[in-house]
Design a protein around this motif. Structure first.
Motif, PDB file in Angstrom:
ATOM      1  N   GLU A   1     -29.721   7.758   9.425  1.00  0.00           N
ATOM      2  CA  GLU A   1     -31.171   7.953   9.344  1.00  0.00           C
ATOM      3  C   GLU A   1     -31.943   7.163  10.395  1.00  0.00           C
ATOM      4  O   GLU A   1     -33.155   7.350  10.564  1.00  0.00           O
ATOM      5  CB  GLU A   1     -31.665   7.545   7.953  1.00  0.00           C
TER       6      GLU A   1
ATOM      7  N   TYR B   1     -33.186   8.751  16.279  1.00  0.00           N
ATOM      8  CA  TYR B   1     -34.378   9.520  16.657  1.00  0.00           C
ATOM      9  C   TYR B   1     -34.015  10.465  17.793  1.00  0.00           C
ATOM     10  O   TYR B   1     -33.448  10.038  18.808  1.00  0.00           O
ATOM     11  CB  TYR B   1     -35.506   8.595  17.100  1.00  0.00           C
TER      12      TYR B   1
ATOM     13  N   ILE C   1     -35.584  15.190  15.029  1.00  0.00           N
ATOM     14  CA  ILE C   1     -35.576  14.341  13.843  1.00  0.00           C
ATOM     15  C   ILE C   1     -36.231  13.001  14.133  1.00  0.00           C
ATOM     16  O   ILE C   1     -36.057  12.436  15.224  1.00  0.00           O
ATOM     17  CB  ILE C   1     -34.114  14.123  13.325  1.00  0.00           C
ATOM     18  N   ASP C   2     -37.025  12.500  13.190  1.00  0.00           N
ATOM     19  CA  ASP C   2     -37.623  11.174  13.297  1.00  0.00           C
ATOM     20  C   ASP C   2     -36.718  10.155  12.621  1.00  0.00           C
ATOM     21  O   ASP C   2     -35.861  10.502  11.803  1.00  0.00           O
ATOM     22  CB  ASP C   2     -38.997  11.153  12.621  1.00  0.00           C
TER      23      ASP C   2
ATOM     24  N   GLY D   1     -35.616   7.342   9.981  1.00  0.00           N
ATOM     25  CA  GLY D   1     -35.873   7.236   8.544  1.00  0.00           C
ATOM     26  C   GLY D   1     -35.562   8.504   7.781  1.00  0.00           C
ATOM     27  O   GLY D   1     -35.762   8.564   6.566  1.00  0.00           O
ATOM     28  N   LYS D   2     -35.043   9.527   8.481  1.00  0.00           N
ATOM     29  CA  LYS D   2     -34.727  10.791   7.816  1.00  0.00           C
ATOM     30  C   LYS D   2     -33.318  11.235   8.193  1.00  0.00           C
ATOM     31  O   LYS D   2     -32.863  10.998   9.311  1.00  0.00           O
ATOM     32  CB  LYS D   2     -35.725  11.884   8.217  1.00  0.00           C
TER      33      LYS D   2
END
Length: 464
Positions: free
Chosen positions: A180, A183, A188-189, A191-192
């Protein structure tokens, strides 16, 4: 007329030849294999049988029909490796879900097709409760999924005078399905965890096209004439998958060790030892058939059990025989789970040896943690209470092993007939008795008083 007869004969020969074969000449053989459940030991067993059968019939390709939310990483990794090493092309049709371990397996395939509205990704390692595992597990999964994407290599893109090499499946994107913290601009950012829809997977190279059915996939792969042969699991393969499940192995080890412990607590009961023996057969049988459990490893286990039995029935206590037996039992259980050659572990992956140690250690630990309080409950107030002797033979209840008449002499006064150092003889009412001085030494001729009677012996002190 002769020509017509010849043509008819050729037709009859072709008809007979066709009837004697299961496949149609010039037709591609598509071997279909389904994974539509949680990935575990049974999935791995079915995969091995399916690939073996596909090789035996000379299949042109293996088509995996996948719909899963994931499962155990160790078995997903084994399936992934099987796919990557397959000489037969392996393609996958994701029928709605390829989550977690399912994503890893899908990325290993040569071509990926997805039903519209399907998903692939979210491969973070979690425990049985769905909680994220520590980073060492995530690190292993990141490396595995990255290596799987890299295995498909790069495409050469020539633009004018420029030549570039582009990953067919970007390892960095694959890693974002686990980590997660990654980046990737436009994808995708931080934290995800990354999960692709069908269209997103196509856009970023993790899907080769959409399909509505198995036949649709086959046609998009370029086959017009084909025959589908579907793998059909047997009862034995399903049973074998169940028996080789690590969780079930842990339970069997718990029963094996726990049964031996119960027998140590109440020698001669028999039932715990029988349960232990049955669990041992269920543990070793599938491993022996697979060639993992060698004869000498099973013999180590049996010798260990024999030593423990000797400790129980022949040389009571807890000495060399018992300790040696426990070590041999543990060693036999552990080595039977890995594909070693005698004491050569050079070809055994470290993770397999580690997993076998974890399984046996966990089962043994639980056996003692659960076994101690459980044995007390079972043999005191539980269903086995009547099996073990619970009554204490108190003298007040009439249980005696020696003459209790001297008990009436407590409080009597007499004369020491001999010196008591501390044992000797005393005279009470013209009767001579053996006695022991409770405190110090009593000389001959001194007055004595009987203070107690225990274990068939009178105890006296000076009467002052």
């Amino acid at each position: 007329m002769k020509r017509l007869t010849y043509i008819i004969a050729l037709f009859l020969v072709a008809t007979v030849t066709f009837s004697q074969n299961d496949t149609i000449p010039n037709q591609a053989i598509v071997y279909k294999f389904d994974i539509k459940r949680e990935i575990g030991s049974t999935s791995w067993i079915h995969t091995q049988y399916a690939f073996e059968e596909a090789n035996d019939i000379g299949a042109d390709m293996i088509l995996l029909h996948l719909n899963t939310y994931g499962g155990q990483v160790v078995f997903a990794d084994s399936i992934r490796t099987k796919i990557l090493n397959s000489k037969i092309p392996v393609h996958v049709f994701i029928d709605n879900n390829a989550a977690s371990a399912g994503a890893l397996i899908s990325i290993a395939c040569d071509r990926i097709f997805m039903r519209p509205g399907a998903n692939i990704g979210a491969a973070t390692v979690v425990n049985q409760s769905g909680e994220k595992m520590p980073d060492k597990y995530q690190s292993y999964m990141r490396s595995t999924i990255r290596a799987t994407a890299e295995a498909h290599g790069k495409d050469t893109i020539v633009t004018g005078t420029d030549t570039t090499y582009v990953w067919r499946r970007d390892p960095h994107i694959a890693e974002a399905m686990v980590d997660e913290s990654i980046y990737i601009a436009g994808i995708i950012d931080t934290g995800k965890i990354l999960t692709f829809t069908t269209l997103e997977a196509i856009k970023h190279g993790f899907c080769d096209g959409t399909a509505e059915s198995i036949n649709d996939v086959i046609e998009k792969l370029g086959y017009r004439e084909f025959q589908i042969i579907t793998y059909k699991p047997t009862f034995y393969s399903g049973l074998k998958g169940f028996l080789t499940n690590p969780i079930f192995h842990g339970i069997l080890i718990l029963v094996i060790i726990g049964g031996l412990y119960f027998e140590l607590q109440s020698p001669g009961v028999g039932f715990p030892l029988l349960a232990s023996a049955i669990a041992a057969v269920l543990y070793f049988a599938p491993l022996y058939i697979d060639g993992l459990a060698a004869n000498w490893e099973i013999i180590l286990f049996i010798i260990g059990v024999v030593l423990i039995a000797l400790e129980i029935f022949v040389i009571p206590g807890f000495g060399i025989a018992g300790v040696s037996g426990i070590i041999l039992v543990f060693t036999g259980l552990t080595l039977s789970l890995v594909d070693n050659v005698v004491f050569d572990f050079s070809n055994v992956p470290a993770k397999e040896l580690f997993m076998s140690l974890i399984i046996v250690s966990a089962g043994t630990f639980l056996a003692f943690i659960v076994g101690i309080p459980l044995s007390q409950r079972l043999f005191t107030t539980g269903p086995l209470a009547k099996v073990a002797l619970q009554t204490t033979q108190d003298m007040d209840l009439g249980y005696i092993s020696v003459d209790e008449e001297p008990q009436n002499l407590v409080g009597s006064v007499g004369i020491a007939q001999t010196t008591l150092r501390p044992s000797g003889k005393i005279e009470l009412d013209n009767e001579v008795y053996d006695a022991v001085a409770e405190i110090g030494m009593i000389d001959k001729g001194e007055r004595v008083k009987v203070i107690k009677y225990a274990s068939g012996q009178l105890y006296v002190v000076r009467d002052v």
